[in-house]
Motif scaffolding. Sequence first.
Motif, short mmCIF file in Angstrom:
data_model
loop_
_atom_site.label_atom_id
_atom_site.label_comp_id
_atom_site.label_asym_id
_atom_site.label_seq_id
_atom_site.Cartn_x
_atom_site.Cartn_y
_atom_site.Cartn_z
N UNK A 32 7.77 30.54 33.78
CA UNK A 32 8.12 31.39 34.86
C UNK A 32 9.14 30.73 35.92
N UNK A 33 10.06 31.27 36.08
CA UNK A 33 11.25 30.60 37.26
C UNK A 33 11.43 31.40 38.58
N UNK A 34 11.38 30.82 39.71
CA UNK A 34 11.47 31.67 40.81
C UNK A 34 12.73 30.77 41.74
N UNK A 35 13.50 31.62 42.26
CA UNK A 35 14.33 31.19 43.41
C UNK A 35 14.43 32.21 44.48
N UNK A 36 14.73 31.71 45.78
CA UNK A 36 15.17 32.62 46.94
C UNK A 36 16.17 33.52 46.61
N UNK A 37 15.91 34.76 46.83
CA UNK A 37 17.05 35.78 46.62
C UNK A 37 18.19 35.71 47.18
N UNK A 38 18.32 35.26 48.72
CA UNK A 38 19.31 34.99 49.31
C UNK A 38 19.27 33.58 49.89
N UNK A 39 20.61 33.09 50.03
CA UNK A 39 20.80 31.73 50.89
C UNK A 39 21.87 31.86 51.74
N UNK A 40 21.81 31.24 53.05
CA UNK A 40 22.82 31.35 53.88
C UNK A 40 23.23 30.10 54.35
N UNK A 41 24.36 29.71 54.67
CA UNK A 41 25.01 28.40 55.08
C UNK A 41 26.14 28.58 55.82
N UNK A 42 26.48 27.53 56.54
CA UNK A 42 27.59 27.49 57.55
C UNK A 42 28.82 26.67 56.76
N UNK A 43 30.01 27.01 56.90
CA UNK A 43 31.14 26.05 56.05
C UNK A 43 30.92 24.69 56.37
N UNK A 115 27.07 20.10 48.14
CA UNK A 115 27.43 19.41 49.18
C UNK A 115 28.88 20.19 49.55
N UNK A 116 29.04 20.01 51.12
CA UNK A 116 30.31 20.49 51.65
C UNK A 116 30.57 21.85 51.27
N UNK A 117 29.74 23.02 51.54
CA UNK A 117 29.80 24.22 51.22
C UNK A 117 31.28 24.78 51.77
N UNK A 118 31.91 25.74 50.98
CA UNK A 118 33.20 26.10 51.34
C UNK A 118 33.00 27.63 51.20
N UNK A 119 33.92 28.83 51.63
CA UNK A 119 33.91 29.88 51.79
C UNK A 119 34.09 30.42 50.23
N UNK A 146 25.81 33.13 50.77
CA UNK A 146 26.64 33.44 51.53
C UNK A 146 26.94 32.51 52.37
N UNK A 147 28.45 31.91 52.41
CA UNK A 147 28.95 30.92 53.51
C UNK A 147 29.81 31.43 54.21
N UNK A 148 29.60 31.37 55.63
CA UNK A 148 30.48 31.68 56.83
C UNK A 148 30.89 30.71 57.30
N UNK A 149 31.77 31.00 58.40
CA UNK A 149 32.65 29.92 59.37
C UNK A 149 31.36 29.74 60.22
N UNK A 150 31.75 28.45 60.82
CA UNK A 150 31.03 28.09 62.13
C UNK A 150 31.26 29.22 63.25
N UNK A 151 30.10 29.41 63.95
CA UNK A 151 30.45 30.54 64.93
C UNK A 151 31.04 29.72 66.22
N UNK A 152 32.22 30.39 66.67
CA UNK A 152 32.70 29.77 67.80
C UNK A 152 31.96 30.38 69.20
N UNK A 153 32.10 29.41 70.22
CA UNK A 153 31.30 29.41 71.34
C UNK A 153 31.90 30.57 72.22
N UNK A 154 30.95 31.45 72.48
CA UNK A 154 31.24 32.63 73.16
C UNK A 154 30.33 32.61 74.46
N UNK A 155 30.68 32.95 75.43
CA UNK A 155 29.90 33.25 76.84
C UNK A 155 29.53 34.68 76.96
#
Length: 202
Positions: A32-43, A115-119, A146-155
């Motif tokens: 049997x093989x298992x992996x996480x269903x979802x992965x999230x990363x920043x560019x 390495x170096x994940x992209x959109x 799911x790879x997303x852009x780095x969040x911008x600084x917001x106050x």
Amino acid sequence: MRRRRHGNVALNKALLLYFTVCFVPSLVRSISVSSPAELHAIKGDTVTLSCTFTSTSPPTSRMSVDWSYRPQSGGLPRTFFYFASRAFPPSEGQFSDRIKWQGKPAHGDASISLINATLNDNGMYTCTVRNPPDVHGATTSHSVLTVTQAPSIRFSDATLLLAFILLPFALLTFFLIGRILCPKKQHSQSKTFRSPIEVTEG
């Protein structure tokens, strides 16, 4: 006698059917093989594509692992990484020089690093492990990255409100401290200073 023999035959068939139903599926599902269903990363991140497996047979040189990728936009999956006794990372294409083998087959680990994940890396990653002599010898597991852009600084409003309160308070505090210290300094200086003209009585 015939009835007794007929009863024994029926009992033997029932026992055979019982053992077939109970034990054959366990042999078929011996790996049997298992992996996480979802992965999230920043560019720009390094992402670990985790893949673990369990097998009734210890891994040998016949064990193999392959990873395939299906883009988020759809299409057919394509294999980009292969392992059989040693790693065969991609030398060209989208994942060229960006895949690193992290697996430890003896510990049931067939993970890799991206390495170096992209959109453009968004999509579904499939891990397939084969470990003969397990029945059928192949089981797969899927992870959606799911790879997303780095969040911008917001106050936030709370941060701005806190800044407007603390800044005037800090300025007022420094002002009051200055007012308290300055008169003392002037007073001490007035004691040590003497005029060259001295007033005497008479």
